[in-house]
Design an enzyme around this catalytic site. Structure first.
Site, PDB file in Angstrom:
ATOM      1  N   ASP A   1     -14.863   8.556  11.648  1.00  0.00           N
ATOM      2  CA  ASP A   1     -13.780   7.625  11.346  1.00  0.00           C
ATOM      3  C   ASP A   1     -12.480   8.419  11.327  1.00  0.00           C
ATOM      4  OD1 ASP A   1     -13.904   4.561  10.194  1.00  0.00           O
ATOM      5  OD2 ASP A   1     -12.086   5.591   9.541  1.00  0.00           O
TER       6      ASP A   1
ATOM      7  N   ARG B   1       0.798  -1.226   0.000  1.00  0.00           N
ATOM      8  CA  ARG B   1       0.000   0.000   0.000  1.00  0.00           C
ATOM      9  C   ARG B   1       0.830   1.275   0.000  1.00  0.00           C
ATOM     10  NH1 ARG B   1      -5.231  -1.592   3.851  1.00  0.00           N
ATOM     11  NH2 ARG B   1      -5.872  -3.365   2.548  1.00  0.00           N
TER      12      ARG B   1
END
Length: 270
Positions: free
Chosen positions: A140, A38
């Site tokens: 979040d 990633r």
């Protein structure tokens, strides 16, 4: 540009400590491949040849946007509609139907990811509180998933778990260029708000208080001290008599004595 140098154990340890410090996530050694996969693209964006260079860039404090990008890439965001459905049954049967207060009903989805939990809650509240004002807050740490959540726009492949009656009543199927997707109905979306909140930090009182807080399937990534810290930060925002609901694989045993268990994974604040 040549491929960046393979990550060393020392470099990986630097990122383990960094993501733990920022988000409280304990990244196991088994996640090294995931991290490399990633983050390698980010090294290429900045034409960096090693993970050490990227780490120094992040640690300098001069690249807040890139630090947020790293957090977005390394946080897990698996979710779906009506996940762990018994929690929504409890919300309907034990909390809403036995509620005596006539005032507004507020719920916080404290690790809402891409919004499926928020809109599941919205459907349940719309169905069971037709004459009561209600509001849902979703939060979040990842700005990327919050942007997705705010749209209320999903693939039809994500509808598994949504009762057919709710699907027809609260979801709008896309046509033409939007075929294969659906949109959460505007009357539900207007009663939701989304905020970026890092649960590792004290929660701003301006968010208000809630009858119910959902904190599901996030503490599995935390060690016990971090779990205690997160719960400590959340509980001031839970009303007296309110419920805290966690994931089916989680427990608050040994984490806090400020709430009592009603059922496994469901707790009540005195």
């Amino acid at each position: 540009m040549a491929e960046p140098s393979p990550i060393t154990d020392q470099e990986f340890a630097l990122f383990q400590r960094l993501i733990y410090k920022i988000a409280g996530i304990s990244l196991s050694d088994a996640k090294k491949v995931l991290l490399v996969g990633r983050l390698t693209r980010r090294l290429k964006v900045y034409e960096l040849s090693s993970f050490s260079q990227y780490y120094r860039m992040l640690a300098s404090g001069e690249h807040a946007d890139e630090l947020q990008t790293m957090v977005d890439l390394l946080t897990t965001n698996e979710t779906y509609f009506f996940r762990e459905a018994k929690h929504f049954d409890f919300l309907r049967d034990e909390i809403i139907r036995k509620r005596r207060s006539p005032g507004s009903f507020r719920v916080w989805s404290a690790a809402c990811s891409s919004g499926e939990e928020v809109y599941t809650l919205a459907m349940v509240l719309a169905e069971n509180l037709p004459n009561t004002p209600w509001e849902i807050v979703g939060s979040d740490i990842s700005t990327q998933v919050l942007a997705k959540a705010a749209t209320g726009h999903y693939s039809l492949a994500r509808t598994e778990g949504i009762p057919p009656g709710y699907m027809s009543k609260y979801c709008l199927k896309g046509v033409r260029s939007h075929a294969g997707t659906f949109l959460i109905a505007p009357e539900l979306r207007k009663k939701t708000q989304f905020y970026q909140i890092n649960l590792m930090n004290p929660v701003d009182a301006e968010i208000g208080e809630f009858e119910v807080i959902f904190l599901r399937n996030v503490m599995i990534y935390f060690d016990p001290p971090t779990k205690a810290k997160v719960v400590h930060n959340l509980l001031p925002r839970l009303k007296s008599g309110g419920h805290l609901i966690i994931g089916h694989s989680e427990t608050l045993n040994g984490i806090t004595d400020r709430v009592s268990a009603v059922l496994p994974t469901i707790y009540r604040k005195p």
